[in-house]
Design a protein around this motif. Structure first.
Motif, mmCIF file in Angstrom:
data_model
loop_
_atom_site.group_PDB
_atom_site.id
_atom_site.type_symbol
_atom_site.label_atom_id
_atom_site.label_comp_id
_atom_site.label_asym_id
_atom_site.label_seq_id
_atom_site.Cartn_x
_atom_site.Cartn_y
_atom_site.Cartn_z
ATOM 1 N N ASP A 153 0.818 -1.198 0.000
ATOM 2 C CA ASP A 153 0.000 0.000 0.000
ATOM 3 C C ASP A 153 0.858 1.258 0.000
ATOM 4 O OD1 ASP A 153 -2.774 1.245 0.446
ATOM 5 O OD2 ASP A 153 -1.594 2.096 2.093
ATOM 6 N N ALA A 154 2.006 1.189 0.677
ATOM 7 C CA ALA A 154 2.873 2.372 0.740
ATOM 8 C C ALA A 154 3.588 2.627 -0.578
ATOM 9 C CB ALA A 154 3.887 2.216 1.865
ATOM 10 N N THR A 155 3.893 1.582 -1.337
ATOM 11 C CA THR A 155 4.646 1.740 -2.586
ATOM 12 C C THR A 155 3.768 1.612 -3.821
ATOM 13 O OG1 THR A 155 5.183 -0.624 -2.542
ATOM 14 C CG2 THR A 155 6.766 0.878 -1.542
ATOM 15 N N GLU A 156 2.480 1.571 -3.672
ATOM 16 C CA GLU A 156 1.583 1.428 -4.819
ATOM 17 C C GLU A 156 1.499 2.740 -5.602
ATOM 18 O OE1 GLU A 156 -3.082 0.223 -5.773
ATOM 19 O OE2 GLU A 156 -2.304 0.290 -3.717
ATOM 20 N N THR A 157 1.544 2.613 -6.905
ATOM 21 C CA THR A 157 1.400 3.779 -7.779
ATOM 22 C C THR A 157 -0.083 3.992 -8.090
ATOM 23 O OG1 THR A 157 3.550 3.363 -8.774
ATOM 24 C CG2 THR A 157 2.047 4.775 -9.983
ATOM 25 N N ARG A 158 -0.611 5.123 -7.692
ATOM 26 C CA ARG A 158 -2.034 5.408 -7.889
ATOM 27 C C ARG A 158 -2.228 6.912 -8.064
ATOM 28 N NH1 ARG A 158 -1.500 3.318 -2.647
ATOM 29 N NH2 ARG A 158 -1.489 4.912 -1.008
ATOM 30 N N GLU A 159 -3.363 7.242 -8.607
ATOM 31 C CA GLU A 159 -3.692 8.643 -8.814
ATOM 32 C C GLU A 159 -3.991 9.320 -7.475
ATOM 33 O OE1 GLU A 159 -3.640 10.459 -11.466
ATOM 34 O OE2 GLU A 159 -3.062 8.855 -12.851
ATOM 35 N N GLU A 160 -3.394 10.499 -7.291
ATOM 36 C CA GLU A 160 -3.610 11.267 -6.079
ATOM 37 C C GLU A 160 -3.951 12.707 -6.445
ATOM 38 O OE1 GLU A 160 -0.300 11.038 -3.498
ATOM 39 O OE2 GLU A 160 -0.729 8.978 -2.850
ATOM 40 N N ALA A 161 -4.597 13.356 -5.532
ATOM 41 C CA ALA A 161 -4.973 14.754 -5.750
ATOM 42 C C ALA A 161 -3.733 15.636 -5.697
ATOM 43 C CB ALA A 161 -5.991 15.200 -4.701
ATOM 44 N N ARG A 162 -3.596 16.518 -6.676
ATOM 45 C CA ARG A 162 -2.458 17.423 -6.686
ATOM 46 C C ARG A 162 -2.720 18.591 -5.724
ATOM 47 N NH1 ARG A 162 1.127 16.991 -11.004
ATOM 48 N NH2 ARG A 162 0.572 15.381 -12.523
ATOM 49 N N PRO A 163 -1.659 19.108 -5.142
ATOM 50 C CA PRO A 163 -1.833 20.238 -4.218
ATOM 51 C C PRO A 163 -2.211 21.524 -4.980
ATOM 52 C CG PRO A 163 0.477 19.781 -4.537
ATOM 53 C CD PRO A 163 -0.259 18.667 -5.229
ATOM 54 N N ASN A 164 -2.743 22.463 -4.264
ATOM 55 C CA ASN A 164 -3.140 23.751 -4.843
ATOM 56 C C ASN A 164 -1.916 24.661 -4.938
ATOM 57 O OD1 ASN A 164 -4.666 25.821 -5.869
ATOM 58 N ND2 ASN A 164 -5.440 26.481 -3.875
ATOM 59 N N ALA A 165 -0.998 24.275 -5.840
ATOM 60 C CA ALA A 165 0.238 25.034 -6.022
ATOM 61 C C ALA A 165 0.619 24.998 -7.490
ATOM 62 C CB ALA A 165 1.364 24.465 -5.162
ATOM 63 N N ALA A 166 1.403 26.010 -7.912
ATOM 64 C CA ALA A 166 1.805 26.110 -9.316
ATOM 65 C C ALA A 166 2.941 25.171 -9.654
ATOM 66 C CB ALA A 166 2.190 27.554 -9.636
ATOM 67 N N ALA A 167 3.845 24.924 -8.713
ATOM 68 C CA ALA A 167 5.018 24.108 -9.021
ATOM 69 C C ALA A 167 5.544 23.478 -7.741
ATOM 70 C CB ALA A 167 6.108 24.959 -9.680
ATOM 71 N N SER A 168 6.313 22.426 -7.935
ATOM 72 C CA SER A 168 7.024 21.763 -6.838
ATOM 73 C C SER A 168 8.511 21.983 -7.041
ATOM 74 C CB SER A 168 6.712 20.267 -6.800
ATOM 75 O OG SER A 168 5.352 20.035 -6.511
ATOM 76 N N THR A 169 9.206 22.304 -5.951
ATOM 77 C CA THR A 169 10.625 22.646 -6.024
ATOM 78 C C THR A 169 11.412 21.760 -5.070
ATOM 79 O OG1 THR A 169 10.072 24.935 -6.545
ATOM 80 C CG2 THR A 169 12.326 24.490 -5.816
ATOM 81 N N VAL A 170 12.559 21.296 -5.552
ATOM 82 C CA VAL A 170 13.482 20.492 -4.742
ATOM 83 C C VAL A 170 14.857 21.133 -4.839
ATOM 84 C CG1 VAL A 170 14.526 18.235 -4.374
ATOM 85 C CG2 VAL A 170 12.160 18.386 -5.148
ATOM 86 N N VAL A 171 15.460 21.436 -3.711
ATOM 87 C CA VAL A 171 16.799 22.021 -3.650
ATOM 88 C C VAL A 171 17.740 20.956 -3.097
ATOM 89 C CG1 VAL A 171 18.235 23.860 -2.715
ATOM 90 C CG2 VAL A 171 15.824 24.313 -3.274
#
Length: 312
Positions: free
Chosen positions: A206-224
């Motif tokens: 269940d933790a590693t299952e690939t499934r559709e999820e709701a996207r957050p209310n944000a324009a972009a995701s950033t990783v530094v």
């Protein structure tokens, strides 16, 4: 030494299994593979320790059985050597006196003719029987005594006694005491282990299952993240490694990321931006891929991650 081996192997197995589950949950596949290989190696070590212990106990039991069989054989030989000769009376002289004091030679003249014939016949038959007995003893003694000693060895008491205490064979119980709770505990333990295994597999899937999820209310995701290349301090080499790592990791998410850019903030520090924003599960997969650093000789450390802007 055996207890230390079991303790070390058990702790290593537990640690490898725990980190295997953790890395699988974080989508850090390379570290999960390393933990899996380590888990298999430790399990192999434990199996070898158990097998060597069992083989050692079997060898000691065989040695004890051989020693007991040899002891029984020596006692049989000693009893045979010290036993009386069944035909010893053949060696007596003819002048043996009777119990009333008369001489056998003087009184022989007063016996009938049948008595000497009977004595000579008995002596001849006794001599033939004695000869057959000697031939049989010489030809069959080693094998027969060894087989007899082997059959009597299980009946002999242990040389060192039971638990180091010298006891008689009669003091040992013929049948071990019954333990009615042991089968019940074995069944309960097996059922509990299977249930725990099924539960862990369900939680991990269940933790590693690939499934559709709701996207957050944000324009972009950033990783530094900061990246380092072993063996060189060249800024160009770090930039190439960062771009290779970013291009590979941004495709590890479930969503199709066509708008993904990478910018350099400082020497060795890069910021990756994906539009639209990723779901929490995709962000965890992206972080795990970057932490694994699948580029040759490169290591990456995430400095921060989050959402930027508000989607309209």
């Amino acid at each position: 030494m055996k207890l230390i081996s079991y303790l070390f192997g058990g702790l290593s197995t537990l640690a490898a299994a725990v980190y295997l589950v953790i890395y699988l949950y974080r989508w850090e596949w390379q570290r999960a593979v390393i933990c899996g290989v380590l888990l298999l190696a430790v399990e192999g070590f434990l199996v070898c320790v158990i097998l060597l212990g069992r083989m050692g106990r079997l060898e000691r039991r065989l040695s004890d059985a051989d020693a007991r069989m040899e002891e029984v054989r020596r006692r049989l030989e000693h009893a045979r050597e010290t036993s009386a000769n069944p035909f010893r009376w053949l060696g007596n002289g003819s002048g043996t006196p009777f119990s009333d004091g008369r001489d056998g030679a003087d009184s022989g003249n007063r016996t009938f003719v049948f008595v000497p014939i009977l004595m000579v016949t008995g002596a001849a038959l006794s001599g033939v029987a004695w000869l057959i007995q000697r031939i049989a003893a010489v030809t069959t003694r080693p094998g027969a005594e060894r087989r007899l000693a082997g059959r009597l060895a299980p009946l002999a008491a242990p040389a060192g006694g039971v638990h180091g205490v010298i006891t008689q064979l009669e003091d040992r119980p013929a049948v071990p005491p019954s333990r009615p709770l042991r089968p019940l505990l074995t069944v309960l333990g097996a059922v509990g282990g299977v249930a725990l295994l099924v539960f862990l597999v369900y939680v991990l899937s269940d933790a590693t299952e690939t499934r559709e999820e709701a996207r957050p209310n944000a324009a972009a995701s950033t990783v530094v993240f900061r990246i380092q290349v072993h063996g060189t301090q060249d800024a160009h080499a770090r930039e190439l490694a960062a771009r290779d790592l970013w291009e590979g990791c941004r495709r590890s998410t479930a969503s199709l990321n066509t708008d993904a850019s990478l910018g350099q903030l400082a020497n060795g520090v890069f910021a990756g931006t994906i539009r639209p924003a990723l779901s929490s599960h995709d962000m965890m997969r992206l972080r795990g891929c970057i932490t694994d650093a699948g580029v040759n000789r490169a290591t990456a450390k995430i400095l921060g991650a989050g959402e930027a802007g508000v989607s309209h």
